[in-house]
Design a protein around this motif. Sequence first.
Motif, short mmCIF file in Angstrom:
data_model
loop_
_atom_site.label_atom_id
_atom_site.label_comp_id
_atom_site.label_asym_id
_atom_site.label_seq_id
_atom_site.Cartn_x
_atom_site.Cartn_y
_atom_site.Cartn_z
N ILE A 1 60.90 -0.66 26.79
CA ILE A 1 61.32 0.71 27.09
C ILE A 1 61.18 1.00 28.59
CG2 ILE A 1 60.68 3.12 26.71
CD1 ILE A 1 59.66 2.04 23.86
N MET A 2 60.07 0.55 29.15
CA MET A 2 59.85 0.76 30.58
C MET A 2 59.74 -0.60 31.24
SD MET A 2 56.94 3.68 30.11
CE MET A 2 56.78 4.38 31.73
N GLN B 1 45.32 -0.65 16.98
CA GLN B 1 46.58 0.03 16.66
C GLN B 1 47.03 0.89 17.84
OE1 GLN B 1 46.21 2.12 12.95
NE2 GLN B 1 47.78 3.61 13.48
N ASN B 2 46.08 1.56 18.49
CA ASN B 2 46.45 2.46 19.58
C ASN B 2 46.79 1.70 20.85
OD1 ASN B 2 46.21 4.70 17.94
ND2 ASN B 2 44.02 4.92 18.35
N ARG C 1 42.36 10.52 8.25
CA ARG C 1 42.60 9.10 7.98
C ARG C 1 43.85 8.96 7.11
NH1 ARG C 1 38.14 5.49 8.82
NH2 ARG C 1 39.44 4.08 7.62
N GLU D 1 50.21 8.28 13.27
CA GLU D 1 49.26 8.06 14.36
C GLU D 1 47.84 8.12 13.81
OE1 GLU D 1 50.33 7.43 17.34
OE2 GLU D 1 52.36 8.24 17.38
N GLN D 2 46.96 7.32 14.42
CA GLN D 2 45.53 7.44 14.12
C GLN D 2 44.77 7.55 15.43
OE1 GLN D 2 44.09 6.98 10.24
NE2 GLN D 2 45.60 8.44 10.93
N ASP D 3 45.38 8.27 16.34
CA ASP D 3 44.84 8.43 17.69
C ASP D 3 44.61 9.92 17.92
OD1 ASP D 3 44.07 7.91 20.24
OD2 ASP D 3 46.00 7.14 20.93
N ARG E 1 54.87 7.36 17.62
CA ARG E 1 55.48 7.40 18.95
C ARG E 1 56.52 6.30 19.11
NH1 ARG E 1 49.87 7.48 21.98
NH2 ARG E 1 49.31 6.72 19.91
N TYR F 1 55.50 0.34 24.99
CA TYR F 1 56.36 0.97 26.01
C TYR F 1 56.75 -0.03 27.09
CZ TYR F 1 55.00 5.45 24.09
OH TYR F 1 54.79 6.50 23.26
N GLU G 1 37.53 2.21 15.39
CA GLU G 1 38.30 1.68 14.28
C GLU G 1 39.79 1.49 14.58
OE1 GLU G 1 37.93 3.92 10.73
OE2 GLU G 1 39.10 2.49 9.55
N PHE G 2 40.41 2.46 15.24
CA PHE G 2 41.86 2.39 15.39
C PHE G 2 42.30 1.95 16.78
CE2 PHE G 2 41.07 5.50 11.98
CZ PHE G 2 41.72 4.82 10.95
N LEU H 1 58.37 9.19 25.75
CA LEU H 1 59.65 9.11 25.06
C LEU H 1 59.82 10.23 24.05
CD1 LEU H 1 59.25 5.39 24.94
CD2 LEU H 1 61.27 6.48 25.87
N LYS I 1 38.50 14.12 14.59
CA LYS I 1 39.52 13.88 15.61
C LYS I 1 40.87 13.58 14.99
CE LYS I 1 36.66 12.80 19.44
NZ LYS I 1 36.40 11.98 20.60
N ILE I 2 40.85 12.96 13.83
CA ILE I 2 42.10 12.64 13.13
C ILE I 2 41.82 12.78 11.63
CG2 ILE I 2 42.98 10.99 14.84
CD1 ILE I 2 41.93 8.78 12.89
N ASP J 1 37.55 9.08 25.69
CA ASP J 1 36.85 8.02 24.98
C ASP J 1 37.72 6.79 25.15
OD1 ASP J 1 35.01 9.87 24.04
OD2 ASP J 1 36.25 10.34 22.29
N TYR K 1 42.43 9.34 27.99
CA TYR K 1 41.52 8.70 27.01
C TYR K 1 40.08 8.88 27.45
CZ TYR K 1 45.30 6.91 24.25
OH TYR K 1 46.38 6.83 23.42
#
Lengths: 650, 204
Positions: free
Chosen positions: B143-144, B55-56, A517, A575-577, A550, B63, B51-52, A625, A514-515, B35, B33
């Motif tokens: 931002i929003m 961060q996400n 690393r 990004e890691q999404d 982003r 925002y 894992e991320f 954005l 998916k990404i 997932d 999303y």
Amino acid sequence: MKIYNHLILTLGVALMLFSCGQQNQSSNGALSSSAAEKVYVAPGEQDEYYAFLSGGYSGNLTVYGLPSGRMFKEIPVFSQFPTSGYGYSEETVPMLNTSHGFVPWDDAHHPDISQTNGELDGRWIFINGNNTPRIARVDLSTFETAEIIEVPNSAGNHSSSFITENTEYVVAGTRFSVPVPQRDMPINEYKGNFKGALTFISVDPEHGHMAIKFQLLMPGFNYDLSHPGRGKSHGWFFFTTYNTEEANSLLEVNASQNDKDFIAAINWKKIEEYVNNGGGTKMPANYAHNVYDEHSHTGTSTMRNEVLTIDPTKVPGAVYFLPTPKSPHGCDVDPTGQYIIGNGKLSADLTVHSFDKMIAAIEGQKFDGEAYGIPILKFEDVLAGQVKSGGLGPLHTEFDGKGNAYTTFFISSEVVKWKLGTWEVIDRKPTYYSVGHLMIPGGNSRKPFGKYVVAMNKITKDRYLPTGPEMEHSAQLYDISGDKMELLYDFPTHGEPHYAAGCPAELLTSNSKKIYRLDENRHPYAVTTADGSKVVRDGNEVHVYMSTIRSHFTPDNIEGIKIGDKVYFHITNHEQDFDVPHGFAILGQNSSELLVMPGQTKTSVWEPKEVGVWPFYCTDFCSALHQEMQGYVRVSPANSNTELKWSLGE
Amino acid sequence: MKKAGILMILGPLFLLGLYVFPLWNIMLGAPQYPDPLGLNIHINGLRGVSEFDIQNIDGLNHYIGMHTLPKAEEMWEFGTFPMVIGIMVGIGVLIGVLGYLGKVNYKWFLGWFLLMSILGILGMYDFNEWLVDYGTNLDPNAIMKLTNPDGSPMTYKPPLLGHVKMLNFDVTSLPSTGAWLMFMGMMLTLVAAFMGWKSTKNQN
């Protein structure tokens, strides 16, 4: 009265056909589901099979779902692809390097999925470039091209890229014979002087890396298609030939004179042993080997300068010719490895050879002369049977694993289902129009998944909305789970697909990345920390270490660039999404944009030609954005003293 | 009383699960999303379900001006809670052993249960306070800046328990394995108290 009879007869035939049609419909009954239901994959649901269709003259490989016929992705392989920057970015330009320099295109033909014990294992898919002979390996966890190897002494790399049943070798045969090594000589001295190179490329079982093990220098015929032996015939490889006349002009007439051409049976295990014992002749050659490293996100091209060649007459018992009528095209081996099918494209019949009979004839030394020192077996001694199909122009055959074979007929435009062993025709269905290849997932392995067959047509006239003189080709999907084939669906395909490979979806879905690393990114110009961005001048080269998240570039203001500079933008996506790529494009860039996946680094070179302040921006709509994701580069005159500086948010 | 003592020893040990399993879980799902993003709240810090995810989640929340999720060292709770749980397990087991030996009666069992319940409620209160702060203490330069229909600024406090629709996200907050283990352990101590009370009554 005669006219009346004629009319009645015609009417009678029409009625019979009509009633047959009716019967067919009623025999399907109200209980069986409609074609629409069978191909409908509801929103949010997934297809049962992947299908990888060669992109033909697009040079690429396309990924489809079956039964929906939806295209998911175009994987750039042999052609520059501005959508992602493949073949434009500094990292991927080396992938298209050859001994002829940078070749940004090819004619991609025959994909084949890697196998273990004769069954699909879903690690890699190989595909051949036909025009400037090359073989590519695509990684099926990233769905990206991982490696390309050029094939020297080959010309028209067509009987490729088929793999042996444990992916020991990916095999590349030449369609056009040429002088080997190449030299300046009169064309009309072709006969007896040109050679046809059949190249066995070993595949590293762990990493998939390819290396030419040996090249078999065969007589100067055209080696059209090939397939490996499997099961009992594992260790052999079979190639169809045409132009055994060795004509060098007006082949459509001059290469169609012999009543029979050959299928060449190659005992590669025997040659491998010969090579491992020091056999063969090293010949100077010049070919590129290009490898893409997933962690440095960078391709490297290395020139190789030698190839091991084999004279087939020097390895007794390694090569035999099986006479096969009428310029056979496809060369297909059934799932048991017993039958070798020669699709005689200028005839109505299919010729099926028996592996057991071939071995018996070899052991009995029953030869019918020889060609350039290679023994020719007697047609009758190796023949298993002939399929009298009534169709015209058989091209390719696939198998359903239930004892049936399916053959395409180009001229009569149909798929014919027939039974292995009895050679009787079970069913035939028209295609629209002029079918070339066909594909059953796993249909050329020991274990086919005989639920669907995809027919890839060469001509699509009249089936879709018109789009001017040029249009996409068309594929058709048939349900082959019953006794009779059922046409389910038409869908357009990209380029001109020559063959395809398919596999059950679950073989690949769980491995699909998916990404990338970021913490495994080893690109020498990567920025892996939020504050690692910088701009470094080295003479007139300027390296911009830029990151994206982003929704901004770091840095987004750069000053101190001068006319005459060569500016390298190294973009690392932080990004890691899943599914959050960022793009990069700058006004006046003489290449393409970059599309940078999460965790990846790509580089674009910009050579500004005018003084001014020039914008760059993200080309991939990344967030609410996205429109704000932009920046400026100030370009000063060559002799200016503008200080090199960069910033974000100042 | 011996059986009750054994249960009283076992019950608090269930709380040790909190060192391994998350106490609470908040999932954020949205059409984009498939997932969902997920946050596991452990007694010693926040972790992403994948894992991320942290961060996400932070990336999305910036925002609307939400602060980034706190690291373990940024909240005193993540240092204190593991100690409190450790002490309570120690006390609980000690009470159980003493009960087994007949040195203390069921009232001590009940006492431990009540103390743990009070601490739990205080913990929940504290957790809710943080959720309020996290969801309402927004960056003025966000931002929003969204408003409710009545014109008041929109806030984004995740639910303490249950599901709410927050902009494009479905947010579901539920106790997780650690909490269920704690709940079972506490129930065991309550059962122990009940059994202790019954055996005392029978002796009388």
